[in-house]
Design an enzyme around this catalytic site. Structure first.
Site, PDB file in Angstrom:
ATOM      1  N   ARG A  52       0.860  -1.180   0.000  1.00  0.00           N
ATOM      2  CA  ARG A  52       0.000   0.000   0.000  1.00  0.00           C
ATOM      3  C   ARG A  52       0.894   1.227   0.000  1.00  0.00           C
ATOM      4  O   ARG A  52       2.112   1.136   0.107  1.00  0.00           O
ATOM      5  CB  ARG A  52      -0.989   0.001   1.167  1.00  0.00           C
ATOM      6  CG  ARG A  52      -0.609  -0.687   2.434  1.00  0.00           C
ATOM      7  CD  ARG A  52       0.437   0.014   3.249  1.00  0.00           C
ATOM      8  NE  ARG A  52       0.123   1.412   3.471  1.00  0.00           N
ATOM      9  CZ  ARG A  52       1.031   2.336   3.688  1.00  0.00           C
ATOM     10  NH1 ARG A  52       2.329   2.029   3.686  1.00  0.00           N
ATOM     11  NH2 ARG A  52       0.697   3.578   3.900  1.00  0.00           N
ATOM     12  N   GLY A  53       0.270   2.388  -0.166  1.00  0.00           N
ATOM     13  CA  GLY A  53       1.027   3.607  -0.390  1.00  0.00           C
ATOM     14  C   GLY A  53       1.074   3.857  -1.889  1.00  0.00           C
ATOM     15  O   GLY A  53       1.439   2.960  -2.673  1.00  0.00           O
ATOM     16  N   ALA A  54       0.699   5.053  -2.300  1.00  0.00           N
ATOM     17  CA  ALA A  54       0.523   5.327  -3.729  1.00  0.00           C
ATOM     18  C   ALA A  54       1.751   4.978  -4.583  1.00  0.00           C
ATOM     19  O   ALA A  54       1.613   4.303  -5.609  1.00  0.00           O
ATOM     20  CB  ALA A  54       0.117   6.785  -3.928  1.00  0.00           C
ATOM     21  N   GLN A 200      -2.559   2.636  10.030  1.00  0.00           N
ATOM     22  CA  GLN A 200      -1.253   2.641   9.360  1.00  0.00           C
ATOM     23  C   GLN A 200      -0.225   3.488  10.101  1.00  0.00           C
ATOM     24  O   GLN A 200       0.966   3.227   9.999  1.00  0.00           O
ATOM     25  CB  GLN A 200      -1.396   3.161   7.924  1.00  0.00           C
ATOM     26  CG  GLN A 200      -2.223   2.290   7.010  1.00  0.00           C
ATOM     27  CD  GLN A 200      -3.609   2.857   6.806  1.00  0.00           C
ATOM     28  OE1 GLN A 200      -4.256   3.301   7.765  1.00  0.00           O
ATOM     29  NE2 GLN A 200      -4.091   2.859   5.575  1.00  0.00           N
ATOM     30  N   ASP A 241      -2.102  10.677  -2.141  1.00  0.00           N
ATOM     31  CA  ASP A 241      -2.420   9.613  -3.085  1.00  0.00           C
ATOM     32  C   ASP A 241      -2.781  10.162  -4.458  1.00  0.00           C
ATOM     33  O   ASP A 241      -2.672   9.449  -5.456  1.00  0.00           O
ATOM     34  CB  ASP A 241      -3.572   8.768  -2.551  1.00  0.00           C
ATOM     35  CG  ASP A 241      -3.133   7.903  -1.386  1.00  0.00           C
ATOM     36  OD1 ASP A 241      -2.834   6.724  -1.616  1.00  0.00           O
ATOM     37  OD2 ASP A 241      -3.063   8.419  -0.250  1.00  0.00           O
ATOM     38  N   ASN A 251      -5.603  12.528   0.345  1.00  0.00           N
ATOM     39  CA  ASN A 251      -4.771  11.661   1.183  1.00  0.00           C
ATOM     40  C   ASN A 251      -5.688  10.851   2.100  1.00  0.00           C
ATOM     41  O   ASN A 251      -6.917  10.988   2.061  1.00  0.00           O
ATOM     42  CB  ASN A 251      -3.782  12.508   1.997  1.00  0.00           C
ATOM     43  CG  ASN A 251      -2.683  11.679   2.627  1.00  0.00           C
ATOM     44  OD1 ASN A 251      -2.050  10.848   1.965  1.00  0.00           O
ATOM     45  ND2 ASN A 251      -2.430  11.880   3.904  1.00  0.00           N
ATOM     46  N   LYS A 252      -5.093  10.014   2.923  1.00  0.00           N
ATOM     47  CA  LYS A 252      -5.857   9.162   3.830  1.00  0.00           C
ATOM     48  C   LYS A 252      -6.898   9.976   4.598  1.00  0.00           C
ATOM     49  O   LYS A 252      -6.615  11.091   5.057  1.00  0.00           O
ATOM     50  CB  LYS A 252      -4.889   8.476   4.803  1.00  0.00           C
ATOM     51  CG  LYS A 252      -5.568   7.627   5.848  1.00  0.00           C
ATOM     52  CD  LYS A 252      -6.228   6.397   5.247  1.00  0.00           C
ATOM     53  CE  LYS A 252      -6.858   5.542   6.328  1.00  0.00           C
ATOM     54  NZ  LYS A 252      -7.489   4.337   5.758  1.00  0.00           N
TER      55      LYS A 252
END
Length: 363
Positions: A52-54, A200, A241, A251-252
């Site tokens: 995960r993570g763009a 996260q 993201d 973003n998140k």
């Protein structure tokens, strides 16, 4: 970055032809490495947040294309593989960026040579991500250094979600300046949002910072505003993201609330991102597709039980409906600056175009 003294990237090919990744769903209690052998393996790893993570999503998608073409290098399968991978995570722009780059390179390659060409291109994407994140760190380091020079005390940075090396191939985006500041001897302390519902921050960011020896404290998501009011936060630094051509930052979920609190308290708010996160086709943040994830992420929580085994328990009453949107959008007006591999700029069209005059370049 290093784990137990050994350097790791988050993704790398093996001599046997597989693609190896760190299983982030097992962290922080178990450091596990798994192999991706097929297109379906890569798609599943992205979908279930094993990776995960763009930036890492984009890198994994690139290798997913290579794995797909190894079994079937036809034009039809090239398009099918891209379609399957694109559907895994709709918000992260790096995914679409990487797939577009891979297709542009591979469409002109003879089918028999496509798999090898795809593996080479995926490796180039990974190498570029490492260098871009290193450069983001250097530019962000100067922001931290200047603040430390003015105050002569510990710099307190609040971050949300995980934008470290686990979210990228190495170094990270928002955490890259933090690592470099720590390594340069600048006294820093990081407030780590737990980042519900998947935690996260509490699991991944805290794991990273502890492994690197960076002073940090995990906090409940809703404590950040209080700390800002009490003068205990000097700056907010997050990843992204997807960002629009006008500077809106996706973003998140929960990032927007941190930006509002920072703005109300006169605290600078920075978003760190590479070129591959910029969506030049969008002007308005409201047009960014927001991923709705499984209700179980919200209704249940997983952790280390008293027996020492991983356990999942329900925390929401049976029958209560939930809404689990994974991201929110911070308007450009709340962003002090964007930190990219080319330097920092204002969060607006002119700022981005000043750093990227050719806009939609892919390399």
């Amino acid at each position: 970055m290093k784990i137990s003294g050994r350097h790791y990237r988050t993704i790398w090919p093996t001599e046997a032809g597989a693609v190896r990744v760190i299983d982030q769903s097992r962290l922080p209690f178990e450091f596990s490495i798994i192999d991706l052998d097929t297109l379906d393996d890569a798609a599943q790893a992205i979908r279930t947040m094993v990776v995960r993570g763009a930036p890492l999503i984009g890198a994994t998608a690139a290798y997913g294309m290579a794995l797909a073409l190894r079994s079937n290098p036809s034009d039809a399968h090239l398009d099918e593989a891209a379609q399957i991978l694109r559907a895994t995570r709709p918000t992260a722009h790096n995914l679409t960026w990487a797939l577009t780059r891979m297709r542009d390179v591979l469409v002109g390659v003879a089918p028999k040579q496509r798999a090898d060409a795809a593996f080479r291109e995926a490796a180039l994407i990974c190498d570029a991500d490492v260098e871009q994140c290193r450069a983001i760190g250097l530019h962000g380091l100067e922001i931290v250094r200047q603040f430390a020079g003015k105050t002569g005390r510990v710099v307190n940075i609040l971050t949300h979600c995980n934008a470290g090396w686990l979210a990228c191939v190495d170094w990270g985006t928002a955490l890259s300046p933090i690592y470099m500041a720590h390594d340069a001897g600048i006294p820093i302390h990081v407030w780590v949002d737990e980042t519900r519902p998947r935690n996260q921050g509490a699991s991944l960011t805290a794991f990273e910072l502890a492994a690197h020896g960076v002073s940090h404290t995990v906090i409940a998501d809703n404590l950040g505003g209080h700390l800002m009011q009490r003068g205990r936060v000097d700056m907010v630094m997050v990843g992204s993201d997807r960002i629009t051509a006008a500077g809106d930052v996706c973003n998140k979920v929960g990032t927007y609330l941190k930006a509002l609190a920072a703005h109300d308290n006169g605290i600078p708010f920075y978003a760190a991102l590479p070129l591959s996160t910029i969506d030049w086709s969008l002007d308005e943040g409201r047009d960014i597709p927001i991923e709705e994830r499984s209700a179980m992420e919200l209704t249940h929580i997983t952790g280390l039980g008293s027996s020492g085994a991983m356990e999942t328990v329900r925390v929401v009453p049976e029958g209560s409906p939930v809404l689990n949107l994974g991201f929110d959008v911070t308007p450009a007006r709340l962003v002090t600056a964007l930190i990219t591999e080319r330097g920092s700029c204002a969060a607006n069209r002119a700022g981005l175009q000043g750093l990227y005059p050719h806009r939609q370049e892919t390399r």
